[in-house]
Each structure stands twice: as structure tokens, then as C-alpha cells.
Write an enzyme that holds these catalytic residues in place. Structure first.
Site, short mmCIF file in Angstrom:
data_model
loop_
_atom_site.label_atom_id
_atom_site.label_comp_id
_atom_site.label_asym_id
_atom_site.label_seq_id
_atom_site.Cartn_x
_atom_site.Cartn_y
_atom_site.Cartn_z
N GLU A 55 0.83 -1.21 0.00
CA GLU A 55 0.00 0.00 0.00
C GLU A 55 0.86 1.26 0.00
O GLU A 55 0.60 2.22 -0.74
CB GLU A 55 -0.91 0.01 1.24
CG GLU A 55 -1.83 -1.19 1.33
CD GLU A 55 -1.26 -2.32 2.18
OE1 GLU A 55 -2.01 -2.90 2.97
OE2 GLU A 55 -0.04 -2.61 2.04
N TRP A 173 14.74 -46.87 -12.14
CA TRP A 173 13.65 -46.06 -11.57
C TRP A 173 12.49 -46.95 -11.18
O TRP A 173 12.12 -47.82 -11.97
CB TRP A 173 13.18 -45.02 -12.57
CG TRP A 173 14.24 -44.03 -12.94
CD1 TRP A 173 14.99 -44.01 -14.08
CD2 TRP A 173 14.67 -42.91 -12.16
NE1 TRP A 173 15.86 -42.95 -14.07
CE2 TRP A 173 15.68 -42.25 -12.89
CE3 TRP A 173 14.31 -42.39 -10.92
CZ2 TRP A 173 16.33 -41.11 -12.43
CZ3 TRP A 173 14.95 -41.26 -10.48
CH2 TRP A 173 15.93 -40.63 -11.22
N ASP A 203 23.20 -41.65 -3.82
CA ASP A 203 22.64 -41.31 -5.13
C ASP A 203 23.26 -40.08 -5.78
O ASP A 203 23.04 -39.86 -6.98
CB ASP A 203 21.12 -41.07 -5.01
CG ASP A 203 20.38 -42.31 -4.52
OD1 ASP A 203 20.90 -43.42 -4.72
OD2 ASP A 203 19.29 -42.15 -3.94
N LEU A 207 19.33 -32.30 -6.70
CA LEU A 207 18.28 -31.62 -5.93
C LEU A 207 17.75 -30.37 -6.63
O LEU A 207 17.30 -29.43 -5.99
CB LEU A 207 18.76 -31.29 -4.52
CG LEU A 207 19.17 -32.48 -3.65
CD1 LEU A 207 19.50 -32.02 -2.24
CD2 LEU A 207 18.08 -33.54 -3.63
N ARG A 210 13.55 -29.78 -12.50
CA ARG A 210 13.79 -29.70 -13.94
C ARG A 210 12.53 -30.03 -14.73
O ARG A 210 11.74 -30.90 -14.35
CB ARG A 210 14.90 -30.69 -14.34
CG ARG A 210 16.23 -30.46 -13.65
CD ARG A 210 17.30 -31.43 -14.12
NE ARG A 210 16.91 -32.83 -13.94
CZ ARG A 210 17.03 -33.49 -12.79
NH1 ARG A 210 17.49 -32.89 -11.71
NH2 ARG A 210 16.68 -34.76 -12.71
#
Length: 347
Positions: A55, A173, A203, A207, A210
Site C-alpha cells: 500500500e 527407476w 545417489d 536436488l 527440472r
């Protein structure tokens, strides 16, 4: 007096302006000042902690007296307290604004009450215009206000028999491309993504969020919890944001520090040990379980000990949605005791 068409358009614009502001300890807020005839006089938004609120940002673009008799359209109730800046309700009163239309009430015990102050000064106030859209914009901040910590989503992928990996530890996967793309979209909506050092060492995840091979414009801050050191050449160290490391098992201390850093939403996908720890600590506002039609057997359970000694102590969940993703199925749920958790947060 009902909200006019010009005020509705102005609220839509105010929401667009609000989204330009940073997510952090303060809410994203936008404001539009309209003349008595409904013409736009000025626009503003909150640029971050310590800067003028929306404001005041809008009023600063007008000459003295130009806002007299005007209408202020704001995405959040004008604040009623003095922090790093003065109360917006008073700024509007002093500027001679005659009418205020806002979307959401300010939930703060200290900052709330601006509408009442405006009414007491003779300003006409209307609330609730496009409240759902305003809520969706700052739902993470609203959750943080209610809980005093970020909204936390705990995610895992599992086989149909509840395994996170094959017995040799391989897991890429379990789920298909549609499920993995959904995970990345949800990562991009979070302020921080959290894993344990075990996941980093096993792994080496980047992080990042994408869209195919392209990074989303918004990237979550990577957070690594655990005592084991992260290698200097780990992928997470090449993230667009500098990683935050916590050498502790005190998850409440971690989320308190993230909250102090302005993080409003946390996405936990750090493997069975970390996911189980968050659930056991009652720090899961939302659960995302990606279930693939595959059987693995063996020891690699998606969750380990979550502090349930018997069926009577089971963690009960309410399902918000079953979402098919290719051949996989996503269960979106929240703890049954947190009746409003599914309405808040950015998962």
C-alpha cells in the site's frame, strides 16, 4: 456497497503484482489505487523484508493529496502494527483513502486488525474479494503463521509391496516418467528440498527442479541433514543455491532455523530414514506416496520405524486425492488429526 467491476479487475492486477515479490518471512502482497471513477492511479507491491509494504509502495508514487477519496485494492488486509515499517492502515487513512477492498484477513495477532482501524476512521471496507486466489498465492506464509514453522511435505516412491529400492539398493527407476515429472513440478513449488547425507552419498542427487533437461525458474534451496560429510565434488554443491547443511538429528531445530531464514514450504525426499524421522516427529503436513505397479520384496522398506508399536497407534491419514500418473498412482494425503493441512502449503 458491492465490489465494482473496476475493483475486481484491480484485484486481479494486485495479485499479479504480489507474485512479483519474494517469498520469505513476509507475505507477498500487491496493491492498486483507484480514482473515484475507477481509473488506476498507482500500483505497488512488497519488495521484501524491511521495504515499504504494498500500500505504501503504491501511495509513494502519488503526489500529496492525490489519493484523497480514492479506493485501495489490496490482496491482504492492511497491517495495523509498527515493525520495520509503519502500519499500512494508518498510511491509508492519512492519505485520505475513502474505501479499501482486500482479499484476505491478516491472521497475525499483532499485525491484524487493520480493517477495524480503517472502519473506525470512517473508511468503507470490503473483504473477501478473490480470497481463494490470494490464499493460493501465500498459502505457505499462512501455514507458517499458523504453525510457527514451514509447511512440510514428505514424499517417497515405492513398489506395490512397499519397497523403496531393490535388495541391492538400486532404485532408479521405480516409477515412470510421468511420476518423475510430477515430482519435479512439486519441487519447483517448494522453498527448500531436504535430504539426508545417506541419500547424498548413495545417489549423488542434484536436488534441482527440472522440466526435462531445463531448470525451472524457481529452484528450491537444497538442505542436507546428517553428520557424515558431503564430498566437495557432490552434485548438490553445483546447485543454483548454496546448500544448507545441518549436523544434527533435531528436526525441530532444523525446521525452526529454516523458518527463521524465510522458508515457508519444505519438500522432504531424503530416503526412508529421513522420511520416517519426519513422520515420527509429527512434522509431516502432507504425504506424497508414488506407488508403482512393481514388486521388489526384500528389506528396503519405503518407511522404517515411525514410532508405531501397535495398530492402535497407527498414523491415520485422510486422502485428498488419488492421482494416476502414467502406470503409477500418487496418493496425496494429510494426517487425519490435521483437518486443515490439506488446504495449506505448497507441496
Amino acid at each position: 456497497m458491492a465490489v465494482t467491476e473496476a475493483e475486481r479487475r484491480a484485484m486481479g492486477r494486485a495479485l499479479e503484482l504480489a507474485a512479483q515479490g519474494p517469498r520469505g518471512v513476509n507475505p507477498q502482497v500487491g496493491a492498486v489505487i483507484l480514482s473515484p471513477d475507477g481509473d488506476v492511479l498507482a500500483e505497488g507491491w512488497h519488495h521484501g523484508a524491511g521495504t515499504p509494504h504494498a500500500e505504501v509502495d503504491a501511495l509513494s508514487k502519488l503526489t500529496p493529496g492525490a489519493a484523497r477519496g480514492a479506493t485501495a485494492v489490496v490482496t491482504l488486509e492492511p497491517c495495523n502494527h509498527t515493525g520495520r515499517t509503519g502500519p499500512c492502515a494508518l498510511a491509508l487513512i492519512d492519505a485520505g483513502v475513502a474505501r479499501v477492498v482486500y482479499a484476505l484477513d491478516d491472521p497475525g495477532a499483532v499485525s491484524g486488525g487493520g480493517a477495524e482501524r480503517l472502519r473506525n476512521a470512517g473508511v468503507h471496507v470490503e473483504s473477501g474479494e478473490q480470497a481463494d486466489a490470494a490464499h493460493a498465492l501465500i498459502d505457505g506464509w499462512l501455514t507458517a503463521q499458523r504453525l510457527g514453522r514451514p509447511h512440510i511435505t514428505v514424499k517417497w516412491a515405492q513398489s506395490l509391496d512397499g519397497r523403496a529400492a531393490a535388495d541391492d539398493g538400486s532404485s532408479q527407476w521405480i516409477t515412470g516418467p510421468a511420476a518423475r515429472a510430477d515430482v519435479h513440478r512439486r519441487r519447483a513449488a517448494a522453498d527448500a528440498i531436504v535430504v539426508g547425507t545417506g541419500t547424498v552419498l548413495a545417489d549423488d542427487p542434484a536436488l534441482t527442479a527440472r522440466d526435462g533437461d531445463v531448470l525451472y525458474p524457481h529452484q528450491p534451496v537444497p538442505v542436507v541433514i546428517g553428520s557424515r560429510p558431503t564430498p566437495d565434488d557432490a552434485a548438490v554443491r553445483r546447485h543454483p543455491h548454496s546448500p544448507v547443511f545441518y549436523d544434527t538429528r533435531d528436526l525441530r531445530a532444523v525446521v525452526a532455523d529454516l523458518h527463521a531464514r524465510g522458508v515457508q514450504s519444505v519438500f522432504v525426499e531424503g530416503g526412508p530414514t529421513l522420511a520416517s524421522a519426519f513422520i515420527a516427529a509429527d512434522l509431516a503436513d502432507r504425504v506424497l506416496a508414488y506407488v508403482a505397479p512393481v514388486l521388489l520384496g526384500g528389506r528396503r522398506l519405503a518407511l522404517t520405524d515411525i514410532g508405531v508399536p501397535s495398530i492402535d497407534a497407527a498414523v491415520r491419514l485422510d486422502i485428498d486425492e488419488w492421482l494416476p500418473l502414467g502406470t503409477d498412482l500418487l496418493a496425496i494425503a494429510h494426517p487425519a488429526t490435521a483437518t486443515d493441512a490439506h488446504d495449506e502449503g505448497a507441496a
